[in-house]
Structures are given as structure tokens and as C-alpha cells.
Design a protein around this motif. Structure first.
Motif, PDB file in Angstrom:
ATOM      1  N   LEU A 119       0.838  -1.198   0.000  1.00 34.65           N
ATOM      2  CA  LEU A 119       0.000   0.000   0.000  1.00 34.65           C
ATOM      3  C   LEU A 119       0.873   1.249   0.000  1.00 34.65           C
ATOM      4  CD1 LEU A 119      -2.565  -1.027   2.786  1.00 34.65           C
ATOM      5  CD2 LEU A 119      -2.777  -1.375   0.313  1.00 34.65           C
ATOM      6  N   LEU A 120       0.583   2.180  -0.916  1.00 35.99           N
ATOM      7  CA  LEU A 120       1.294   3.451  -0.997  1.00 35.99           C
ATOM      8  C   LEU A 120       0.314   4.583  -0.699  1.00 35.99           C
ATOM      9  CD1 LEU A 120       3.338   2.911  -4.314  1.00 35.99           C
ATOM     10  CD2 LEU A 120       4.020   2.373  -1.953  1.00 35.99           C
ATOM     11  N   LEU A 174       6.343   6.886   2.248  1.00 34.97           N
ATOM     12  CA  LEU A 174       7.112   7.285   1.076  1.00 34.97           C
ATOM     13  C   LEU A 174       8.378   8.030   1.494  1.00 34.97           C
ATOM     14  CD1 LEU A 174       4.201   8.636  -1.166  1.00 34.97           C
ATOM     15  CD2 LEU A 174       5.226   6.349  -1.200  1.00 34.97           C
ATOM     16  N   CYS A 230      -1.243  -1.305  -4.452  1.00 33.98           N
ATOM     17  CA  CYS A 230      -2.374  -0.379  -4.317  1.00 33.98           C
ATOM     18  C   CYS A 230      -1.861   0.982  -3.873  1.00 33.98           C
ATOM     19  CB  CYS A 230      -3.377  -0.925  -3.293  1.00 33.98           C
ATOM     20  SG  CYS A 230      -4.740   0.189  -2.888  1.00 33.98           S
ATOM     21  N   GLY A 231      -2.303   2.033  -4.543  1.00 29.92           N
ATOM     22  CA  GLY A 231      -1.913   3.379  -4.156  1.00 29.92           C
ATOM     23  C   GLY A 231      -3.090   4.328  -4.198  1.00 29.92           C
ATOM     24  N   HIS A 232      -3.024   5.343  -3.359  1.00 30.89           N
ATOM     25  CA  HIS A 232      -4.046   6.391  -3.324  1.00 30.89           C
ATOM     26  C   HIS A 232      -3.440   7.696  -3.810  1.00 30.89           C
ATOM     27  CE1 HIS A 232      -6.143   9.688  -0.855  1.00 30.89           C
ATOM     28  NE2 HIS A 232      -6.968   9.367  -1.843  1.00 30.89           N
ATOM     29  N   GLY A 264       0.219   8.316  -4.463  1.00 30.24           N
ATOM     30  CA  GLY A 264       0.692   6.941  -4.354  1.00 30.24           C
ATOM     31  C   GLY A 264       0.234   6.085  -5.512  1.00 30.24           C
ATOM     32  N   ALA A 265      -0.957   6.379  -6.065  1.00 31.94           N
ATOM     33  CA  ALA A 265      -1.438   5.663  -7.240  1.00 31.94           C
ATOM     34  C   ALA A 265      -0.610   6.028  -8.464  1.00 31.94           C
ATOM     35  CB  ALA A 265      -2.916   5.979  -7.479  1.00 31.94           C
ATOM     36  N   ALA A 324       2.457   4.030  -8.143  1.00 34.12           N
ATOM     37  CA  ALA A 324       2.159   2.617  -8.396  1.00 34.12           C
ATOM     38  C   ALA A 324       1.993   2.343  -9.882  1.00 34.12           C
ATOM     39  CB  ALA A 324       0.897   2.213  -7.639  1.00 34.12           C
TER      40      ALA A 324
END
Length: 284
Positions: free
Chosen positions: A49-50, A78, A122-124, A127-128, A131
Motif C-alpha cells: 500500500l502506498l 514514502l 495499491c496506491g491512493h 501513491g497511485a 504505483a
């Protein structure tokens, strides 16, 4: 200047919401020491997860319990962002290639020989973006990819969002962060501990984040691995319909879904049930 003790206390308070048995690792990489929060069965398939920009691994607290039943979850701070990862001064992350090299080194250690062990990634938000770039860099190391309201991946930001975000970028402070989050979330109730952490993170001394153009359309058309794009129905960061349409146009194997009545910055922690259901179905 950031109150380091207050930030650490706020971070510990959010981490205390994680499932029983959660552990923490500091993983050395050429770009610095990376702080990773880990939970789930040790022999389960890995899920990495990011978080979004300006956030920490703690942001996933409301989402990790469900996937941790069947996955070994690795939530990452990060490098250069708020959190407990410590950059290497002699080798700062300055490019997308550096980000990919950092993740290569991290995955080598947290999941063993990642050339043979693909991860679910998975990143938000920001972060996405990381990814997606990483999946293009090393598709053989990613089994499935989840992008939670991804920014700068398929379309740009709305001008109004950037205008409201500008004060928090030019002169970050707890008050400006609180005001901006209240505007973007439409005044929706937010977890008080998470909000306190975000306020302290706003004053955290960080490196200049790596930004750049969106991934090239011709590169995205070659990405054959399964991708899930989850979008914030009431988010103000970008036009959700345009993001969904562009993702469907460019990615060969993509599913898109809109999470209703949730904003960009309220994700991931305020809509865990629907978010978890969709992610579990996709990864299953």
C-alpha cells in the motif's frame, strides 16, 4: 517548524488503530531507510500500500483489517514525505526512475526475490501515480494493480482544486490544512486522530516530491495486468467521469467504479466497507 514530538505522538495514535499483531520494519534501500507497517499472515500473498502525498502509511488504518485476513499487508511511508522513512542525503529521489529503483530495492527485501514473487500493489492519489509508473517499469513484479482516486495518471487536476490547495503548498500549516480538507471533503466528518496527524504532517519538513507528466498513452496500452480504478464520487481533485473514460480507453484490462458520497481526501479511511468489498473481489 514542525513539532516532531507532536507528529510522532499523532502518528502513534493512528497506528494504534491497526489490527492486533501489526509490526513495523525499517528497510534499508540505496535511497534511504523506509518505514513499513506490516500485518496479516506471514505466508500470505503480499499486498503493498502506498499513501497519497503528504500522508503516511497510517492512513490505511480503516482498511487493513479485511485484506489482512488473506494478505500480508505492507503499508509504506514514502521516502521524502511525512512519516518515519529517512532519505539518504547523498542519493535523493529525483525522478520516476529513482522511485522505481527505490521500490525495486524495497520489494526485494520485504517480499524476498520479487522477480519470482509478484505483489498486489495499491496506491491512493499520488501513491497511485507512483504505483502506475512502477507497474509500467516492472509489470512482472505486479500481479494486480489498484488505483484509488489516482491523480495525474489519466487526466489533470481541476483548476479550482489547485487554487484551493495553493496556500497549503506555499505556506503549509495545520490551520491551512484543516481549512483545505474541510473544503475538499464538503465538511464530512473525518477521523479526529487522522485529521490531527494530517495537521502535524503539513508542517513536516519534506523533500520536494517527484512529479512529472502523466504516463504516456502508448505505454499504458501495453500494460496487460489487471487494473482496478476506484474513484471518489464527490471528490474535487479531478473530473471523475473523464478519469474513468480515459482509463477505459487506455488500459487493456481495467475495471472502473465510483465510490458514491466520498471525496478525494476522505479516502481511504472514511469508506472502508465499500472500498474493501471492491478490492477484495478484484484481488480474490
Amino acid at each position: 517548524m514542525a513539532d516532531t514530538d507532536a507528529f510522532r505522538t499523532a502518528y502513534d495514535t493512528v497506528l494504534a488503530k491497526w489490527p492486533e499483531g501489526t509490526v513495523h520494519r525499517t528497510v534499508p534501500t540505496p535511497f534511504g531507510d523506509t518505514y513499513v507497517t506490516v500485518c496479516g499472515p506471514a505466508d500470505a500473498p503480499p499486498l503493498v500500500l502506498l499513501p497519497g502525498g503528504g500522508a503516511t502509511a497510517g492512513s490505511w488504518f480503516a482498511n487493513v483489517e479485511e485484506p489482512a485476513r488473506t494478505r500480508r499487508v505492507y503499508a509504506v511511508d514514502l521516502i521524502g514525505e511525512p512519516g518515519r522513512s529517512v532519505p539518504e542525503p547523498s542519493r535523493p529521489i529525483r525522478s520516476v526512475a529513482d522511485l522505481a529503483g527505490w521500490l525495486d530495492a524495497l520489494l526485494d527485501q520485504v517480499v524476498g526475490d520479487a522477480l519470482d514473487t509478484a505483489v498486489d500493489l495499491c496506491g491512493h492519489s499520488y501513491g497511485a501515480w507512483i504505483a502506475l509508473h512502477y507497474a509500467l517499469h516492472a509489470p512482472h513484479r505486479v500481479r494486480r494493480l489498484v488505483l484509488v482516486d489516482p491523480t495525474q495518471c489519466f487526466t489533470g487536476f481541476r483548476p479550482g482544486y489547485l487554487l484551493h490547495a495553493l496556500p497549503t503548498l506555499l505556506r503549509p500549516s495545520a490551520r491551512r490544512t484543516r481549512t483545505f480538507l474541510a473544503w475538499e471533503t464538503g465538511g464530512a466528518p473525518l477521523d479526529a486522530d487522522w485529521l490531527r496527524l494530517q495537521e502535524h504532517a503539513a508542517e513536516f519538513r519534506t523533500a520536494k516530491p517527484v512529479t512529472g507528466p502523466r504516463p504516456a498513452p502508448e505505454a499504458l496500452r501495453t500494460l496487460r495486468l489487471p487494473v482496478l480504478v476506484l474513484l471518489a464520487g464527490s471528490g474535487r481533485a479531478h473530473d471523475v467521469g473523464k478519469v474513468a473514460a480515459r482509463a477505459a480507453e487506455l488500459l487493456p484490462d481495467v475495471r472502473t467504479a465510483v465510490l458514491p458520497d466520498v471525496s478525494h481526501h476522505a479516502l481511504p479511511h472514511t469508506n472502508p466497507a465499500e472500498l474493501n468489498r471492491m478490492v477484495a473481489e478484484f484481488l480474490g
